[in-house]
Write an enzyme that holds these catalytic residues in place. Structure first.
Site, mmCIF file in Angstrom:
data_model
loop_
_atom_site.group_PDB
_atom_site.id
_atom_site.type_symbol
_atom_site.label_atom_id
_atom_site.label_comp_id
_atom_site.label_asym_id
_atom_site.label_seq_id
_atom_site.Cartn_x
_atom_site.Cartn_y
_atom_site.Cartn_z
ATOM 1 N N SER A 59 0.804 -1.224 0.000
ATOM 2 C CA SER A 59 0.000 0.000 0.000
ATOM 3 C C SER A 59 0.839 1.277 0.000
ATOM 4 O O SER A 59 0.304 2.365 -0.170
ATOM 5 C CB SER A 59 -0.959 0.021 1.193
ATOM 6 O OG SER A 59 -0.257 0.211 2.397
ATOM 7 N N LYS A 103 0.898 4.342 6.836
ATOM 8 C CA LYS A 103 0.228 5.221 5.873
ATOM 9 C C LYS A 103 0.750 6.647 6.060
ATOM 10 O O LYS A 103 1.384 6.976 7.060
ATOM 11 C CB LYS A 103 -1.296 5.237 6.092
ATOM 12 C CG LYS A 103 -1.989 3.893 5.921
ATOM 13 C CD LYS A 103 -2.039 3.444 4.488
ATOM 14 C CE LYS A 103 -2.794 2.151 4.308
ATOM 15 N NZ LYS A 103 -2.045 0.962 4.668
#
Length: 135
Positions: A55, A92
């Site tokens: 990701s 993230k």
């Protein structure tokens, strides 16, 4: 994983390395450095985590990379962080604007996560380095 206290000494060359032709003086080094001093600001608050997943590939973070996470750094908008959302760890980019917190992936196939009221959320630490293996 805790960062070891032992010193890791490496030779440091006294010039910048061009990405073109090799230097004829490549065997002349200037000094030695300790990687702990170079990479770690606060040893007691720095940990290494291995990445699982893809990701964050557009930020140069790949499956299997080792991230240095510093818990003593105050997380800011735009930092890449290790967050805990509802008891799940995730890496993230932190987006904090107007009271809204989002965890933004760096891979277009993944959705942005908006932290909702009542969810169990904490920024565990800020990513300071990515130890990416090249061979």
């Amino acid at each position: 994983m805790l960062v070891p206290d032992q010193k890791v000494w490496l030779e440091v060359c006294g010039w910048k390395v061009p990405a073109g032709f090799a230097s004829p003086a490549a065997d002349h080094t200037r000094k030695r450095i300790d990687l702990n001093e170079h990479l770690i600001r606060n040893g007691d608050a720095t940990f290494i985590f291995k990445v699982k997943g893809d990701s964050m590939i557009d930020a140069g973070i790949y499956d299997g990379d080792a991230l240095l996470i510093d818990r003593s750094i105050e997380p800011r908008h735009g930092n890449i962080v290790l967050a805990v959302l509802n008891n799940d760890f995730t890496v993230k980019r932190l987006h904090k604007r107007g009271g809204v917190i989002k965890l933004v992936p760096e891979n277009k196939i993944y959705p942005t996560i908006t932290v909702k009221d009542g969810e169990d959320f904490d920024v565990w630490g800020v990513v300071t380095y990515n130890l990416h293996k090249l061979y």
